[in-house]
Design an enzyme around this catalytic site. Sequence first.
Site, PDB file in Angstrom:
ATOM      1  CE  LYS A  52     -10.406   1.309   5.002  1.00 26.82           C
ATOM      2  NZ  LYS A  52      -9.085   0.673   4.722  1.00 26.82           N
ATOM      3  CB  SER A  71       1.670   5.959   1.428  1.00 28.75           C
ATOM      4  OG  SER A  71       1.461   6.205   0.060  1.00 28.75           O
ATOM      5  N   GLY A 129       0.772  -1.239   0.000  1.00 23.40           N
ATOM      6  CA  GLY A 129       0.000   0.000   0.000  1.00 23.40           C
ATOM      7  C   GLY A 129       0.800   1.284   0.000  1.00 23.40           C
ATOM      8  CE1 TYR A 154     -13.467   6.038   3.737  1.00 18.31           C
ATOM      9  CE2 TYR A 154     -14.635   4.460   5.131  1.00 18.31           C
ATOM     10  CZ  TYR A 154     -13.477   4.861   4.482  1.00 18.31           C
ATOM     11  OH  TYR A 154     -12.349   4.092   4.579  1.00 18.31           O
TER      12      TYR A 154
HETATM   13  O1  0WE Z   1     -10.189   4.982   3.260  1.00 21.59           O
HETATM   14  C1  0WE Z   1     -10.051   6.134   2.916  1.00 21.59           C
HETATM   15  C2  0WE Z   1      -9.989   6.488   1.437  1.00 21.59           C
HETATM   16  C3  0WE Z   1      -9.861   5.323   0.537  1.00 21.59           C
HETATM   17  C4  0WE Z   1     -10.201   5.611  -0.907  1.00 21.59           C
HETATM   18  C5  0WE Z   1      -9.944   6.812  -1.536  1.00 21.59           C
HETATM   19  C6  0WE Z   1     -10.276   6.999  -2.880  1.00 21.59           C
HETATM   20  C7  0WE Z   1     -10.076   8.298  -3.595  1.00 21.59           C
HETATM   21  C8  0WE Z   1      -9.927   8.108  -5.096  1.00 21.59           C
HETATM   22  C9  0WE Z   1     -10.786   4.598  -1.633  1.00 21.59           C
HETATM   23  N1  0WE Z   1     -11.107   4.751  -2.930  1.00 21.59           N
HETATM   24  C10 0WE Z   1     -10.854   5.901  -3.558  1.00 21.59           C
HETATM   25  N2  0WE Z   1     -11.190   6.006  -4.880  1.00 21.59           N
HETATM   26  C11 0WE Z   1     -10.815   7.049  -5.656  1.00 21.59           C
HETATM   27  O2  0WE Z   1     -11.185   7.114  -6.845  1.00 21.59           O
HETATM   28  N3  0WE Z   1      -9.997   7.128   3.866  1.00 21.59           N
HETATM   29  C12 0WE Z   1     -10.142   6.774   5.249  1.00 21.59           C
HETATM   30  C13 0WE Z   1      -9.832   8.550   3.534  1.00 21.59           C
HETATM   31  C14 0WE Z   1     -11.187   9.130   3.347  1.00 21.59           C
HETATM   32  O3  0WE Z   1     -11.860   8.990   2.185  1.00 21.59           O
HETATM   33  C15 0WE Z   1     -13.086   9.577   2.339  1.00 21.59           C
HETATM   34  C16 0WE Z   1     -13.200  10.106   3.618  1.00 21.59           C
HETATM   35  C17 0WE Z   1     -11.982   9.820   4.278  1.00 21.59           C
HETATM   36  C18 0WE Z   1     -11.621  10.157   5.688  1.00 21.59           C
HETATM   37  C19 0WE Z   1     -14.131   9.675   1.429  1.00 21.59           C
HETATM   38  C20 0WE Z   1     -15.283  10.336   1.803  1.00 21.59           C
HETATM   39  C21 0WE Z   1     -15.404  10.854   3.066  1.00 21.59           C
HETATM   40  C22 0WE Z   1     -14.365  10.745   3.998  1.00 21.59           C
END
Ligand code: 0WE
Length: 256
Positions: free
Chosen positions: A163, A19, A13, A156
């Site tokens: 998750k 990261s 990752g 999210y």
């Molecule tokens: O787990 C995450 C993000 C993981 C993620 C991010 C992306 C962005 C680009 C998974 N898939 C994608 N796909 C894409 O195309 N987080 C904990 C960070 C995060 O992401 C959010 C959050 C938070 C905090 C999305 C919406 C709302 C809050």
Amino acid sequence: MALLEGKLGIVFGVANKRSIAWAIAQAWAREGARLAFTYQGERLKENVEELGATFGADTLILPCDVTRDEDIKRVFEQVGEKFGRLDLMLHSVAFAPREALEGRFVNTSREAFRVAHDVSAYSLVALARGAMPLMTNGGSIVAMSYYGAEKVVPHYNVMGVAKAALEASTRYLASDLGPQRIRVNCISAGPVNTLAARGISGFGEMLRHYEAHSPLRRNVVPEELGASGVFLASDGAAAITGQVIYVDCGYQIMGM
Ligand code: 0WE
């Protein structure tokens, strides 16, 4: 005394120097662990090779698309050849199609749901199965989660559901692998400004919300995720398995 002296680990990752996987890898290495890295796709190859090389030119760096069983098989074959054994594994991998993180959850497509769960949750099971035969002296598996697994965080969406599956998989894996002295835990991190977070609308607002409302009145920094990663990998956590540890400046305890 270094806490992870002589330990052998693999990190899934890393995308770039921001990261979370890189923060934890650096902390593991600083405590004496020798690490292998994987990267997803040609786009990230150069980045990860450059970062991995800071631990020596002979650092094992392998491509791995976690949705491909043949990639996973090859990775653990090569780790077996190079290391002969494995003690540590970090899972810091997640993906949902962008459109699924924008609209209403009710509109999540079958395909977006499938991809999110395959990349972000099933991969932990597949990687644990790959690592298991190499963890002959016990081991520690650490996966990254987020609060959206247990409470609704706007946008999210399907990642929260994935998750939740990751956290439940952590408990089932911990039960399965415990007799082999392999521990499996999650770090549920507060929001961190990484590539995965970039471009998520309202992310800046979310950072300010945590600053205003978490007990410690600030956001977690990557070094602190590194330190928690070291703890879970170390003998200090020898009796901890199947847990979700919140490294979020206390945000998760608040009701309002
Ligand atoms: O787990 C995450 C993000 C993981 C993620 C991010 C992306 C962005 C680009 C998974 N898939 C994608 N796909 C894409 O195309 N987080 C904990 C960070 C995060 O992401 C959010 C959050 C938070 C905090 C999305 C919406 C709302 C809050």
